[in-house]
Every structure is written in C-alpha cells, then in structure tokens.
Design an enzyme around this catalytic site. Structure first.
Site, PDB file in Angstrom:
ATOM      1  N   CYS A   2       0.851  -1.197   0.000  1.00  0.00           N
ATOM      2  CA  CYS A   2       0.000   0.000   0.000  1.00  0.00           C
ATOM      3  C   CYS A   2       0.881   1.239   0.000  1.00  0.00           C
ATOM      4  CB  CYS A   2      -0.852   0.008   1.271  1.00  0.00           C
ATOM      5  SG  CYS A   2      -1.819  -1.465   1.497  1.00  0.00           S
ATOM      6  N   TRP A  74      -3.640  -1.683  -1.310  1.00  0.00           N
ATOM      7  CA  TRP A  74      -3.537  -2.921  -2.085  1.00  0.00           C
ATOM      8  C   TRP A  74      -3.966  -4.000  -1.110  1.00  0.00           C
ATOM      9  CZ3 TRP A  74      -1.191  -7.668  -2.351  1.00  0.00           C
ATOM     10  CH2 TRP A  74      -1.277  -8.309  -3.592  1.00  0.00           C
ATOM     11  N   ASN A 100       0.716  -0.174   6.147  1.00  0.00           N
ATOM     12  CA  ASN A 100       1.198  -0.956   5.012  1.00  0.00           C
ATOM     13  C   ASN A 100       1.887  -2.174   5.604  1.00  0.00           C
ATOM     14  OD1 ASN A 100       2.147  -1.883   2.552  1.00  0.00           O
ATOM     15  ND2 ASN A 100       4.021  -0.651   2.674  1.00  0.00           N
ATOM     16  N   GLY A 101       1.502  -3.366   5.158  1.00  0.00           N
ATOM     17  CA  GLY A 101       2.143  -4.588   5.653  1.00  0.00           C
ATOM     18  C   GLY A 101       1.097  -5.594   6.074  1.00  0.00           C
ATOM     19  N   GLU A 483       9.098 -21.690 -18.506  1.00  0.00           N
ATOM     20  CA  GLU A 483       8.993 -20.312 -18.004  1.00  0.00           C
ATOM     21  C   GLU A 483      10.167 -19.465 -18.474  1.00  0.00           C
ATOM     22  OE1 GLU A 483       6.783 -18.552 -16.915  1.00  0.00           O
ATOM     23  OE2 GLU A 483       7.795 -16.835 -16.014  1.00  0.00           O
ATOM     24  N   GLU A 490       8.744 -13.149 -24.498  1.00  0.00           N
ATOM     25  CA  GLU A 490       7.803 -12.022 -24.335  1.00  0.00           C
ATOM     26  C   GLU A 490       8.508 -10.695 -24.120  1.00  0.00           C
ATOM     27  OE1 GLU A 490       5.114 -12.074 -21.034  1.00  0.00           O
ATOM     28  OE2 GLU A 490       6.512 -13.161 -19.758  1.00  0.00           O
ATOM     29  N   HIS A 506      14.111 -36.551 -29.472  1.00  0.00           N
ATOM     30  CA  HIS A 506      12.956 -36.875 -30.335  1.00  0.00           C
ATOM     31  C   HIS A 506      12.652 -35.735 -31.288  1.00  0.00           C
ATOM     32  CE1 HIS A 506      12.199 -40.471 -27.970  1.00  0.00           C
ATOM     33  NE2 HIS A 506      12.405 -39.745 -26.883  1.00  0.00           N
ATOM     34  N   LYS A 605      -1.003  -6.645 -19.391  1.00  0.00           N
ATOM     35  CA  LYS A 605      -0.729  -7.223 -18.070  1.00  0.00           C
ATOM     36  C   LYS A 605      -1.812  -8.228 -17.699  1.00  0.00           C
ATOM     37  CE  LYS A 605       1.335  -8.051 -14.263  1.00  0.00           C
ATOM     38  NZ  LYS A 605       2.507  -8.958 -14.369  1.00  0.00           N
TER      39      LYS A 605
HETATM   40  C1  AGP Z   1       3.637 -13.772 -18.065  1.00  0.00           C
HETATM   41  O1  AGP Z   1       4.867 -13.100 -17.943  1.00  0.00           O
HETATM   42  C2  AGP Z   1       2.667 -13.042 -18.961  1.00  0.00           C
HETATM   43  N1  AGP Z   1       2.469 -11.721 -18.525  1.00  0.00           N
HETATM   44  C3  AGP Z   1       1.381 -13.808 -19.173  1.00  0.00           C
HETATM   45  O2  AGP Z   1       1.703 -15.060 -19.730  1.00  0.00           O
HETATM   46  C4  AGP Z   1       0.525 -14.064 -17.902  1.00  0.00           C
HETATM   47  O3  AGP Z   1       1.195 -14.968 -17.063  1.00  0.00           O
HETATM   48  C5  AGP Z   1      -0.814 -14.672 -18.333  1.00  0.00           C
HETATM   49  O4  AGP Z   1      -1.490 -13.734 -19.146  1.00  0.00           O
HETATM   50  C6  AGP Z   1      -1.703 -15.054 -17.146  1.00  0.00           C
HETATM   51  O5  AGP Z   1      -2.003 -13.911 -16.398  1.00  0.00           O
HETATM   52  P1  AGP Z   1      -2.680 -14.107 -14.945  1.00  0.00           P
HETATM   53  O6  AGP Z   1      -1.678 -14.822 -14.106  1.00  0.00           O
HETATM   54  O7  AGP Z   1      -2.962 -12.731 -14.474  1.00  0.00           O
HETATM   55  O8  AGP Z   1      -3.919 -14.928 -15.129  1.00  0.00           O
END
Ligand code: AGP
Length: 610
Positions: A2, A74, A100-101, A483, A490, A506, A605
């Site tokens: 926050c 938050w 905050n915390g 990952e 990305e 394979h 995001k």
């Molecule tokens: C991950 O770095 C990306 N921003 C994207 O793959 C993200 O993980 C995916 O859109 C899922 O988002 P969420 O965890 O908010 O559901």
C-alpha cells in the site's frame, strides 16, 4: 503493498497529501482515504477504487487541518470496500491510522480486543492496530503506539493522527515496509516511498526497523519502540520522480525481480507453523475432511501461471498422492472436461481477471467441482467466484512479464501441496518440517542469487544477438524451462522453446548448432545425471550450453560454456531459486536489444478478453 503519506506543517494538509498520494498509486489502488485533524476534530474521508474516486468525495466535502495522513490500498485482508478502506479509527473516532504490511497475529488480537468491548467495522488486520493504540491512549499517542507495536507480529509501517494531539503525526516501522520522512521548511512529510516526496523536498530520513517517528511542524524526534532516542541526519535524494517510482531500478520488472524474497516471505507469513509442522490457510474455504474426499485436482491457468501450475502438479502428486491434471485454461473451458464434486479445480491467476481462466473456473463450478483460487489481487473475479482462495502476497506487479507473482505462486503451491498431504495422511511429517524450514530459508538464498545480477548481465550481453534459444529441464525443472523460454520470448522477442530434456532426442536436437544457446537447468537432484548426459549430447553437436547449476558444481563447470549458479536447496524448493537467473537473463537480453521491458509489444498485463 500500500501507499502511506503524512503531513504536518503550516499548510492545509490535503493540498500536500493528495498529490503525494497520487504518486504512490502504483503501489495499489483498491481504495483510498484521508484523515486530518482540525480544531479538535478528526475528519476521515474514504472511497473504494482509485484515488480519483476519493477526489470526487473530497471535492464535495474537503477535510480541513494542517496535520493528516492518507492511504492508497492494495488489499491483503478483506475485500476492497468502504469499510475496509484506510484510515481506520478507534471506537471513539479520536484517532486514525493508515498501515502498510501484514499483521500476522491480528486474529488473536481482534478476539481479545472484542472481549474488552472494542467494536470492529472491517475485516482488515489494520483496524486492530487502532484499537490497540486506543487501549493505551492514556499514555499519550507516542507511548500508546509503542506499546501497541510491541504486541504486533509481522511486517508493518503505521502512521497515526489523533484529535487529542492536534499538531502531531506519529509513525512506527517494523520489518520490510518502508517509511521515509521528508524534511521541509517548518513542515515535515511522511511517505512509504520516495516518489511521494519529490516536488516537496529532497531532504529525507529513512525510518529504521523497530523505530518510531514523532513529527511536528518543523520538529522530528526518532526513537526505538522502547523509547530510546535515535539520532539520524538527513540525506539528499539524487533521483527524479519517474526513477523514484521504480525505487531507483531501471524498470519495474527489475524492481519486482528484486522484490521476490519479500514476496515469498509475505506469502508464507502466518501460514506456516514450523513447531507443529502445520499449514494454516483459513481462507482456503475447504475443511480437511473435504480435502480427504477428493479424487483429483485440476489446475487451470495461462502463461506464467500455467508454468507454475505444472510445478504444482509435481508437488501435489508427490506430497498428497492426489492425481493432478494441468489444463491450459482456454482448452479446458471447451473440452467438456469430466468433473464432479470430488474434483478440486485450482485456477491460478496473478490478476484474477484473465478471461480464459475465469471461464474455466465457471465451467468447473457448473459441473459441481469444488474450487480454490490462487490469486495475487484480493477481491478479483477469480478469487471472488471460487469456493476458497489462497492469496499470493507479492504486492502489485506492474511489469507485464510476471516475475515475483510466479515465485509467490510457487510458494503458495508448496503450502497447498503440504496442506493436502497432511490432510490426506500422505505427507511424511519429518519431510514436511524439513521442507517448511527450507522454505523459510529461501528468501535469503534468493537474495544471494540476485546479488549475481551483474554477472548475469554479462552473460546476457554475450547472447543478446541470438535468434533462437532452447531451454531444457527435467522433473520440477521442466516447467522452469518453459517459463525461462516464455520470459525470453515475451520481453526480448527471441524465439525460445522450453522442452523436457528427455524429449530433445525426439526432434529438437536437430536444431542444435553453434549459433543457438541451450539453457540447461541442472541443479544437483534426482534428474542431475540425465541432465548432464543431455549437456554432453548438446556439446557433441557444437552446441553452446548455459547451465543453471548448483553453486560449486565443478563437473558441470567443465561441461558447460557458462554456469549460472544457484545455492544448494531441497529439490522441492529449487524452482524458487532457478527462476531468478532465468528472469534476469531474459531481462538483460531484452534491455540490450532495446526492448520495452515493462510494456512489451502486443502484450497486456491482464488478458481480460478471449
Ligand atoms: C507472463 O509473464 C505473462 N504476462 C502472461 O503469460 C501471464 O502470465 C498470463 O497472461 C496469465 O495472467 P494471470 O496470471 O494474471 O492470469
């Protein structure tokens, strides 16, 4: 996390608090509020949502006064609502606090205070603090606050004003939540972070761990929580405002990579009872007897959260001996999955708003499956619509590429796997204690890995011009290979594939040549020997190997072209460490390629559309 701001001086506090609060909105925007003291009256205004909503309230009825605090929330405990918005007051509305915390022992404190007759109006942990201070109010605000703070467990930054001491603003700090004091001409400022102060002053004092600040117009007194005086001189901030919002880091993503030890620590906080070897997640929403009756668990997620879910499969099947399926949410929702009330569906979502994941959850609930969400945003749609929720407490994640939310998800999955294992009678108590103790050590080990940032940047520089990259892993590290590849794709726009190393022969082995780096995730553990053999296969074809390996592993050092070392750790905990060099490698390669790391092209995001 926050945002807190405070002011005491000759000006109308509101004219300082609001602009300062707006500069902290990146720390959270579930709700906002302000409290001032004017002519012996405490004035409090709050609103759910962004600060703009609060401003609309203030325009109609602005609070007066030359001392005040403000907060942008938050949510960690209690959904975003007017009642849960800060500031919170005591029973007589004499004092107002912002926080905050996380207060780890707030439930016990709330029960004791309620027995004493204190009346609560919110579900927050914060409100407990206001009533604790009220309990000691006859000692004056500074002493009352010190006594209250000594009863609190957790990490917190608190600021408080009271109509009983009109010219005073008192703050305390314990643990990681920062508090900065700004020094002005005959006025004093308080903030969670430097950006809030820029524009008012560049002279600051940082409140230390376990310290209290007593602020009056033109006067700053610091002391410990036992009242011992603390001497500290002001320093000058070299940053501009935009740099300050990133805490001095070049990008939010880098800042969030470095926030991961705190994200893991906060996600564990008050959920692990090491003594008893137990996991406590009251908000899980499913009693142990229902966990025993389950016959399957289905993870549904997208992107990075899906990679976390794949790690979760290994953990839950190992600790709870419960069959686990992992589905891409966008596939799950259309494949007519066979579900019933003995299936636990676990949607994993940082934002809690991803359309595919939300739709998958709704499909599961329509078929009568139980559900527990793993989310990072309190009160988000996925969190609200599931039967229960296990919140990650990574704090707001601004960078589009998910980093601290990922390791917070891994932490939550370890807790969930152990919880299921204990409830179902499959988890070995001794192993549980070893895992939970090891988990407690992880934040410090993560900090050690992050200290290698410069070395990893140099490795990124060596491979930044690559056009393709292959990531290999086995077992728990296969999802980490996925990952690592996703991060590079990305943010650096490099074609990268994550593969189970056993699958290389394979097909992908045809890709190996001297132009394509191969990241081999090879810490000491049950898959080590096989991974070492895979590295040999790559080297035999002139491949270039970047090995993520256990620090001090000289064998891999001979085989690989580059080693990114991680500390030795329990196999089940290694993903929390392995993720860091993978994130930093992708980050530096992206920066060196001139990519927009915080807002990569074509991405959002939170993907709230199909
Ligand atoms: C991950 O770095 C990306 N921003 C994207 O793959 C993200 O993980 C995916 O859109 C899922 O988002 P969420 O965890 O908010 O559901």
């Amino acid at each position: 996390m926050c945002g807190i701001v405070g002011y005491v001086g000759p000006r109308e506090a509101l004219t300082v608090l609001l602009p300062a609060l707006r500069r902290l909105e990146y720390r959270g925007y579930d709700s906002a509020g302000v409290a001032t003291v004017h002519r012996g009256t405490l004035e409090v205004r709050k609103a759910v949502g962004k600060i703009a909503r609060l401003e609309a309230v203030l325009q109609k009825d602005p609070p007066r006064g030359a001392v005040g605090v403000a907060h942008t929330r938050w949510a960690t405990h209690g959904r975003p609502s007017d009642a849960n918005a800060h500031p919170h007051t005591d029973c007589t509305a004499s004092l107002a606090i912002v926080h905050n915390g996380i207060i780890g022992n707030y439930r016990e404190l709330r029960q004791a205070l309620a027995r004493e007759g204190h009346r609560f109006h919110s579900q927050t942990d914060t409100e407990v603090i206001a009533h604790l201070i009220e309990r000691h109010r006859e000692n004056g605000l500074p002493e009352a606050m010190r006594r209250a703070a000594r009863e609190l467990q957790g990490a917190y930054a608190i600021a408080c004003v009271t109509k009983e001491a009109p010219g005073m603003l008192v703050a305390v700090r314990c643990g990681s939540s920062p508090l900065i004091i700004g020094v002005g001409e005959g006025e004093v400022f308080l903030a969670s972070d430097i950006p809030a102060l820029l524009g008012e002053t560049r002279e600051i004092l940082v409140l230390g761990e376990g310290e209290q600040a007593i602020l009056r117009a033109g006067d700053i007194t610091l002391c410990t929580l036992t009242g011992e005086p603390v001497q500290r001189s002001a320093t000058t901030i070299p940053w501009d405002r935009e740099a300050a919002e990133k805490g001095g880091y070049a990008h939010f993503m880098l800042k969030e990579i470095f926030e991961q030890p705190e994200a893991v620590r906060n996600t564990m906080r008050d959920r692990v009872d090491l003594e008893a070897g137990e996991i406590r997640i009251p908000e899980l929403g499913l009693p142990d007897r229902e966990l025993v009756g389950l016959n399957r668990l289905c993870f549904v997620a997208c992107g990075t959260s899906l990679n976390a879910a794949l790690v979760g499969k290994y953990l839950v099947e190992a600790f709870a001996r419960l069959p686990v399926e992992v589905d891409v949410a966008s596939e799950f929702r259309y494949r007519q999955p066979v579900l019933d009330s003995r299936v636990l569906t676990v949607p994993i979502s940082q934002s809690g708003e991803t359309a595919d994941t939300l739709a998958a959850l709704r499909e599961a609930r329509e078929q009568g499956a139980r559900s527990v969400a793993i989310c990072n945003v309190v009160g988000s749609s996925v969190a609200r619509e599931a039967d229960g929720v296990l919140y990650t407490r990574a704090g707001i994640e601004i960078g589009v590429a998910s980093t601290k939310a990922f390791t917070a998800q891994l932490t939550a999955l370890i807790l969930l796997a152990v919880k299921l294992g204990l409830a179902r009678g499959f988890a070995d108590r001794a192993l549980v204690r070893t895992v939970l103790k090891g988990l407690g050590d992880i934040p410090d080990l993560m900090a050690g890995v992050l200290a290698q940032n410069e070395m990893i940047r140099a490795v990124g520089a060596r491979f930044a011009a690559s056009r393709d990259c292959l990531y290999l892993g086995r077992g728990l590290h296969y999802p980490l290979a996925l990952e690592g590849a996703l991060k590079l794709k990305e943010i650096a726009y490099i074609h990268a594939e994550g593969y189970s190393a056993g699958e290389m022969k394979h097909g992908p082995i045809a890709l190996i040549d001297e132009h394509m780096p191969v990241v081999a995730i090879t810490p000491r553990g049950p898959t080590y020997e096989k991974m070492a053999a895979n590295i040999e296969e790559v080297k035999a074809r002139d491949g270039i190997v970047i090995a993520v390996a256990t620090a001090g592993d000289s064998e891999i050092g001979v085989q690989a072209d580059v080693v990114l070392p991680v500390p030795a750790a329990l196999y089940w905990l290694q993903p929390l460490l392995v993720a860091l060099p993978l994130q930093l490698l992708a980050y530096h390669m992206a920066v060196l390629r001139g990519c927009d790391v915080d807002q990569p092209r074509n991405l959002a995001k939170s993907v709230t559309v199909e």
